[in-house]
Design an enzyme around this catalytic site. Structure first.
Site, PDB file in Angstrom:
ATOM      1  N   CYS A  55      10.761  -5.013  -5.824  1.00 30.56           N
ATOM      2  CA  CYS A  55      10.301  -6.143  -5.009  1.00 30.56           C
ATOM      3  C   CYS A  55      11.443  -6.735  -4.180  1.00 30.56           C
ATOM      4  O   CYS A  55      11.306  -6.930  -2.974  1.00 30.56           O
ATOM      5  CB  CYS A  55       9.681  -7.207  -5.912  1.00 30.56           C
ATOM      6  SG  CYS A  55       9.288  -8.711  -5.022  1.00 30.56           S
ATOM      7  N   CYS A  66       8.692  -5.918  -1.558  1.00 30.04           N
ATOM      8  CA  CYS A  66       8.060  -7.122  -1.002  1.00 30.04           C
ATOM      9  C   CYS A  66       8.988  -7.956  -0.113  1.00 30.04           C
ATOM     10  O   CYS A  66       8.597  -8.351   0.994  1.00 30.04           O
ATOM     11  CB  CYS A  66       7.575  -8.040  -2.119  1.00 30.04           C
ATOM     12  SG  CYS A  66       7.048  -7.219  -3.602  1.00 30.04           S
ATOM     13  N   LYS A  78      10.414  -6.153   3.076  1.00 24.56           N
ATOM     14  CA  LYS A  78       9.225  -5.872   3.894  1.00 24.56           C
ATOM     15  C   LYS A  78       8.745  -7.123   4.617  1.00 24.56           C
ATOM     16  O   LYS A  78       8.473  -7.105   5.815  1.00 24.56           O
ATOM     17  CB  LYS A  78       8.123  -5.281   2.990  1.00 24.56           C
ATOM     18  CG  LYS A  78       6.803  -4.921   3.633  1.00 24.56           C
ATOM     19  CD  LYS A  78       5.805  -6.026   3.718  1.00 24.56           C
ATOM     20  CE  LYS A  78       5.577  -6.833   2.482  1.00 24.56           C
ATOM     21  NZ  LYS A  78       4.813  -6.201   1.430  1.00 24.56           N
ATOM     22  N   TYR A 114      -1.470   0.045   0.990  1.00 26.34           N
ATOM     23  CA  TYR A 114      -0.662  -1.133   1.337  1.00 26.34           C
ATOM     24  C   TYR A 114       0.531  -0.777   2.236  1.00 26.34           C
ATOM     25  O   TYR A 114       0.741  -1.371   3.279  1.00 26.34           O
ATOM     26  CB  TYR A 114      -0.037  -1.737   0.074  1.00 26.34           C
ATOM     27  CG  TYR A 114      -0.906  -2.539  -0.836  1.00 26.34           C
ATOM     28  CD1 TYR A 114      -0.910  -3.920  -0.765  1.00 26.34           C
ATOM     29  CD2 TYR A 114      -1.667  -1.932  -1.825  1.00 26.34           C
ATOM     30  CE1 TYR A 114      -1.650  -4.688  -1.652  1.00 26.34           C
ATOM     31  CE2 TYR A 114      -2.413  -2.688  -2.721  1.00 26.34           C
ATOM     32  CZ  TYR A 114      -2.402  -4.065  -2.628  1.00 26.34           C
ATOM     33  OH  TYR A 114      -3.131  -4.807  -3.500  1.00 26.34           O
ATOM     34  N   ILE A 115       1.343   0.177   1.738  1.00 26.66           N
ATOM     35  CA  ILE A 115       2.631   0.405   2.399  1.00 26.66           C
ATOM     36  C   ILE A 115       2.435   1.023   3.781  1.00 26.66           C
ATOM     37  O   ILE A 115       3.064   0.610   4.754  1.00 26.66           O
ATOM     38  CB  ILE A 115       3.542   1.285   1.500  1.00 26.66           C
ATOM     39  CG1 ILE A 115       3.845   0.526   0.196  1.00 26.66           C
ATOM     40  CG2 ILE A 115       4.835   1.648   2.229  1.00 26.66           C
ATOM     41  CD1 ILE A 115       4.741   1.269  -0.782  1.00 26.66           C
ATOM     42  N   GLU A 147       1.123  -1.696   6.128  1.00 24.32           N
ATOM     43  CA  GLU A 147       2.120  -2.727   6.449  1.00 24.32           C
ATOM     44  C   GLU A 147       3.188  -2.181   7.401  1.00 24.32           C
ATOM     45  O   GLU A 147       3.558  -2.844   8.376  1.00 24.32           O
ATOM     46  CB  GLU A 147       2.758  -3.249   5.153  1.00 24.32           C
ATOM     47  CG  GLU A 147       1.757  -4.032   4.315  1.00 24.32           C
ATOM     48  CD  GLU A 147       2.317  -4.624   3.036  1.00 24.32           C
ATOM     49  OE1 GLU A 147       1.699  -5.559   2.502  1.00 24.32           O
ATOM     50  OE2 GLU A 147       3.362  -4.151   2.543  1.00 24.32           O
ATOM     51  N   ARG A 196      -8.650   1.860   0.906  1.00 26.05           N
ATOM     52  CA  ARG A 196      -9.698   2.104  -0.102  1.00 26.05           C
ATOM     53  C   ARG A 196      -9.501   1.124  -1.251  1.00 26.05           C
ATOM     54  O   ARG A 196      -8.383   0.863  -1.689  1.00 26.05           O
ATOM     55  CB  ARG A 196      -9.592   3.548  -0.605  1.00 26.05           C
ATOM     56  CG  ARG A 196     -10.718   3.988  -1.486  1.00 26.05           C
ATOM     57  CD  ARG A 196     -10.721   5.490  -1.595  1.00 26.05           C
ATOM     58  NE  ARG A 196      -9.512   5.996  -2.230  1.00 26.05           N
ATOM     59  CZ  ARG A 196      -9.347   6.119  -3.546  1.00 26.05           C
ATOM     60  NH1 ARG A 196     -10.323   5.750  -4.368  1.00 26.05           N
ATOM     61  NH2 ARG A 196      -8.224   6.604  -4.051  1.00 26.05           N
ATOM     62  N   HIS A 217      -9.209 -30.251   9.400  1.00 27.63           N
ATOM     63  CA  HIS A 217      -9.502 -29.849  10.769  1.00 27.63           C
ATOM     64  C   HIS A 217      -8.318 -30.110  11.687  1.00 27.63           C
ATOM     65  O   HIS A 217      -7.696 -31.172  11.569  1.00 27.63           O
ATOM     66  CB  HIS A 217     -10.725 -30.625  11.278  1.00 27.63           C
ATOM     67  CG  HIS A 217     -11.229 -30.125  12.586  1.00 27.63           C
ATOM     68  ND1 HIS A 217     -11.842 -28.896  12.717  1.00 27.63           N
ATOM     69  CD2 HIS A 217     -11.167 -30.678  13.819  1.00 27.63           C
ATOM     70  CE1 HIS A 217     -12.146 -28.721  13.994  1.00 27.63           C
ATOM     71  NE2 HIS A 217     -11.759 -29.781  14.680  1.00 27.63           N
ATOM     72  N   GLU A 263     -10.691 -24.107   6.859  1.00 33.88           N
ATOM     73  CA  GLU A 263     -11.858 -24.995   6.710  1.00 33.88           C
ATOM     74  C   GLU A 263     -13.164 -24.204   6.791  1.00 33.88           C
ATOM     75  O   GLU A 263     -14.196 -24.624   6.271  1.00 33.88           O
ATOM     76  CB  GLU A 263     -11.850 -26.125   7.732  1.00 33.88           C
ATOM     77  CG  GLU A 263     -12.039 -25.681   9.163  1.00 33.88           C
ATOM     78  CD  GLU A 263     -12.065 -26.860  10.151  1.00 33.88           C
ATOM     79  OE1 GLU A 263     -12.725 -27.870   9.873  1.00 33.88           O
ATOM     80  OE2 GLU A 263     -11.412 -26.751  11.217  1.00 33.88           O
TER      81      GLU A 263
HETATM   82  P1  NDP Z   1      -1.498   3.046  -2.423  1.00 37.94           P
HETATM   83  O1  NDP Z   1      -1.895   3.612  -3.720  1.00 37.94           O
HETATM   84  O2  NDP Z   1      -1.909   1.667  -2.064  1.00 37.94           O
HETATM   85  O3  NDP Z   1      -1.985   4.004  -1.253  1.00 37.94           O
HETATM   86  C1  NDP Z   1      -1.666   5.360  -1.226  1.00 37.94           C
HETATM   87  C2  NDP Z   1      -2.332   5.978  -0.037  1.00 37.94           C
HETATM   88  O4  NDP Z   1      -1.898   7.321   0.122  1.00 37.94           O
HETATM   89  C3  NDP Z   1      -3.841   6.004  -0.161  1.00 37.94           C
HETATM   90  O5  NDP Z   1      -4.386   5.752   1.102  1.00 37.94           O
HETATM   91  C4  NDP Z   1      -4.113   7.439  -0.609  1.00 37.94           C
HETATM   92  O6  NDP Z   1      -5.360   7.906  -0.175  1.00 37.94           O
HETATM   93  C5  NDP Z   1      -3.023   8.187   0.117  1.00 37.94           C
HETATM   94  N1  NDP Z   1      -2.622   9.412  -0.566  1.00 37.94           N
HETATM   95  C6  NDP Z   1      -2.314   9.577  -1.869  1.00 37.94           C
HETATM   96  N2  NDP Z   1      -1.954  10.845  -2.119  1.00 37.94           N
HETATM   97  C7  NDP Z   1      -2.042  11.513  -0.948  1.00 37.94           C
HETATM   98  C8  NDP Z   1      -1.807  12.856  -0.560  1.00 37.94           C
HETATM   99  N3  NDP Z   1      -1.411  13.767  -1.442  1.00 37.94           N
HETATM  100  N4  NDP Z   1      -1.990  13.187   0.727  1.00 37.94           N
HETATM  101  C9  NDP Z   1      -2.396  12.255   1.633  1.00 37.94           C
HETATM  102  N5  NDP Z   1      -2.634  10.987   1.327  1.00 37.94           N
HETATM  103  C10 NDP Z   1      -2.464  10.597   0.036  1.00 37.94           C
HETATM  104  O7  NDP Z   1       0.087   3.232  -2.385  1.00 37.94           O
HETATM  105  P2  NDP Z   1       1.206   2.607  -1.486  1.00 37.94           P
HETATM  106  O8  NDP Z   1       2.260   3.659  -1.455  1.00 37.94           O
HETATM  107  O9  NDP Z   1       0.695   2.080  -0.204  1.00 37.94           O
HETATM  108  O10 NDP Z   1       1.684   1.383  -2.368  1.00 37.94           O
HETATM  109  C11 NDP Z   1       2.035   1.563  -3.730  1.00 37.94           C
HETATM  110  C12 NDP Z   1       1.745   0.323  -4.536  1.00 37.94           C
HETATM  111  O11 NDP Z   1       2.691  -0.669  -4.197  1.00 37.94           O
HETATM  112  C13 NDP Z   1       0.396  -0.304  -4.252  1.00 37.94           C
HETATM  113  O12 NDP Z   1      -0.608   0.212  -5.070  1.00 37.94           O
HETATM  114  C14 NDP Z   1       0.634  -1.751  -4.548  1.00 37.94           C
HETATM  115  O13 NDP Z   1       0.364  -1.973  -5.901  1.00 37.94           O
HETATM  116  C15 NDP Z   1       2.108  -1.943  -4.293  1.00 37.94           C
HETATM  117  N6  NDP Z   1       2.331  -2.665  -3.030  1.00 37.94           N
HETATM  118  C16 NDP Z   1       1.860  -3.927  -2.884  1.00 37.94           C
HETATM  119  C17 NDP Z   1       2.061  -4.617  -1.712  1.00 37.94           C
HETATM  120  C18 NDP Z   1       1.527  -6.003  -1.566  1.00 37.94           C
HETATM  121  O14 NDP Z   1       1.173  -6.612  -2.558  1.00 37.94           O
HETATM  122  N7  NDP Z   1       1.403  -6.516  -0.338  1.00 37.94           N
HETATM  123  C19 NDP Z   1       2.788  -4.038  -0.601  1.00 37.94           C
HETATM  124  C20 NDP Z   1       3.213  -2.692  -0.838  1.00 37.94           C
HETATM  125  C21 NDP Z   1       2.991  -2.051  -2.016  1.00 37.94           C
HETATM  126  P3  NDP Z   1      -6.736   7.621  -0.978  1.00 37.94           P
HETATM  127  O15 NDP Z   1      -7.231   6.314  -0.507  1.00 37.94           O
HETATM  128  O16 NDP Z   1      -7.563   8.755  -0.583  1.00 37.94           O
HETATM  129  O17 NDP Z   1      -6.360   7.647  -2.438  1.00 37.94           O
END
Ligand code: NDP
Length: 453
Positions: A44, A49, A52, A178-179, A182, A205, A436, A441
């Site tokens: 983080c 976090c 970022k 998420y990543i 962002e 998703r 307001h 609101e």
């Molecule tokens: P996520 O699990 O959120 O997303 C991973 C993405 O990569 C999904 O869209 C997934 O698709 C795709 N994916 C996974 N495997 C493959 C593959 N082999 N080929 C192509 N696409 C693939 O992970 P992130 O890396 O974005 O973030 C990791 C974690 O970090 C998050 O789960 C969250 O908990 C934390 N985080 C939180 C933040 C916040 O609170 N603002 C900010 C950043 C990170 P599919 O949908 O099909 O599974």
């Protein structure tokens, strides 16, 4: 074994969860050591976090400068310096790293720099030094996952994105979580051309479908190209650039490819297997509600357990563990109704169930939707829309889901999350007077709904 090498608690991993557990256990009188192979502060603070969010702030100025003109401001010679943003961000991260060291020192926790590896249920090797812990807490977090394919060694992850020497002119980001979302927002706002490659049909998703659709719309408006049902087949050098070939045989040449395809528990070579700590198929340490692993003296909190992978949750798990094991106050972390944000541009704030989840659970629900242009943009002319949604269990009028996409959404939802967590009804929302003019609101004035049975 010498006295100073024997501890009541040894924590492996000085990230959010580990540091909180160490400090609280020490405050309860325990002799505590914490070891860290990288930098104190964890994902983080060091590579997640915090840096970022600093980049998000930096990126958002691009739109702020544009919008300011309708408010009477004019300026010339506007320039952006990526190296300066990265250097200033690094200075702040160094400062926070120092604060974390001080917090541990001031709590009486012994910090050992080096990788901790389990030798048995009580012994840990930290860079060649063996220490004993009556109890051991594994809080090693996660690390980026990149699938293997020809050229996968040429890609960067978010770890490297924080240290790029130059801003890429054209970046391809793989993933729809998420990543990915962002960083797509950050690079786009700073002027990079961004292609977002996602293997399914709608990014983010797991989030409410309307939020997902609306964010995709906003990103497309900003010229972020989202490529659905698309997978990278191979990557190779083309001069200083990268040639990316997709599974449909289309190609693109870009300056960087960033993979944001999830994070996996950081459990490799920790000695878990030989000590008998059970892990699941994803490599996460299996724990019960009290963060106890399959070995009596070993516990785990945070992303390494792959429960709710968010910093504030890891902190709560670490705190509850320390209170339970050392503070004579038995309690476990609550994983229900955890609010979350995505710092996309515009950002998302969300708490509770998606429409689909609520419908599945309660059958009859009321859905309140609102879409409007924020007051700020009436002058600026920006077409960006704020989108809000309340989901109510029709049977008892409880607000079970609250979702916002738009300026300040995470700040708004943090406040409203208290109401949702408290189980307040739509009627109680309506009884609250709005402030307001604000966007928030809207959440206490929604009247029209769609009944879904
Ligand atoms: P996520 O699990 O959120 O997303 C991973 C993405 O990569 C999904 O869209 C997934 O698709 C795709 N994916 C996974 N495997 C493959 C593959 N082999 N080929 C192509 N696409 C693939 O992970 P992130 O890396 O974005 O973030 C990791 C974690 O970090 C998050 O789960 C969250 O908990 C934390 N985080 C939180 C933040 C916040 O609170 N603002 C900010 C950043 C990170 P599919 O949908 O099909 O599974």
């Amino acid at each position: 074994m010498s006295a100073q090498k024997k501890f009541d608690l040894v924590v492996i991993g000085a990230g959010s969860g580990g540091v909180r557990a160490a400090r609280i256990a020490a405050s309860h009188g325990a002799r505590v050591a914490i070891c860290e192979e990288s930098r104190v502060g964890g994902t983080c603070v060091i590579r997640g976090c915090v840096p970022k969010k600093l980049l998000v702030y930096g990126a958002h100025f691009a739109e702020d400068f544009e919008d300011a003109q309708a408010y009477g401001w004019s300026f010339s010679n506007l320039k952006f310096d990526w190296q300066k943003l990265i250097a200033n961000k690094d200075t702040e991260i160094d400062r926070l790293n120092g604060i974390y060291h001080k917090l541990l020192d001031n709590s009486g926790v012994t910090t050992l720099m080096g990788r901790g590896v389990l030798i048995d249920a009580h012994k840990i090797d930290v860079a060649g030094q063996v220490i004993h812990g009556d109890k051991i807490l594994v809080a090693t977090g996660g690390r980026p996952f990149v699938p293997e394919f020809p050229g996968s060694d040429l890609v960067i992850t978010s770890d490297e994105a924080f240290h790029l020497e130059t801003l890429p002119k054209h970046i391809l980001i793989v993933g729809g979580g998420y990543i990915a979302v962002e960083f797509a927002g950050i690079f786009n706002a700073l002027g990079s051309r961004v292609d977002l490659v996602y293997r399914r049909d709608l990014i983010l998703r797991g989030f409410d479908d309307d939020l997902r659709r609306n964010l995709e719309h906003e990103y497309q408006q900003k010229d972020i190209q989202i490529m659905h049902h698309c997978n990278v087949k191979r990557i190779e050098h083309q001069g200083k650039r990268l040639l990316v070939q997709f599974d449909n045989d289309d190609c693109v040449v870009v300056d960087q490819v960033m993979y944001a395809t999830g994070r996996i528990p950081h459990t490799r070579n920790l000695g878990l297997e030989q000590v008998g700590v059970a892990t699941d198929a994803a490599g996460a340490i299996e724990v019960d509600a009290w963060s106890r692993s399959s070995v009596k003296s070993i516990f785990a909190v945070g992303d390494v357990t792959n429960r709710v992978n968010l910093t504030p949750v890891a902190i709560r798990e670490g705190h509850a563990f320390a209170d339970t094991e050392f503070g004579n106050a038995r309690r476990c972390a609550d994983h229900e109704l955890v609010p979350a944000a995505v710092f996309s541009q515009p950002p998302i704030g969300t708490v509770g169930m998606t429409q689909a989840q609520a419908h599945e659970k309660y059958g009859k629900i009321r859905v309140y939707n609102s879409e409007f242009r924020a007051l700020k943009h009436t002058l600026s002319g920006r077409q960006e829309k704020t989108y809000m949604k309340l989901i109510v269990n029709d049977q008892d009028d409880t607000v079970v889901g609250l979702h916002v996409l738009g300026m300040d959404a995470p700040e708004i939802v943090q406040g409203f999350a208290v109401a949702v967590k408290a189980g307040l009804s739509k009627q109680q929302f309506d009884a609250t007077v709005g402030i307001h003019p604000t966007a928030g609101e809207e959440l206490v004035t929604m009247r029209e709904f769609e009944l879904i049975e």
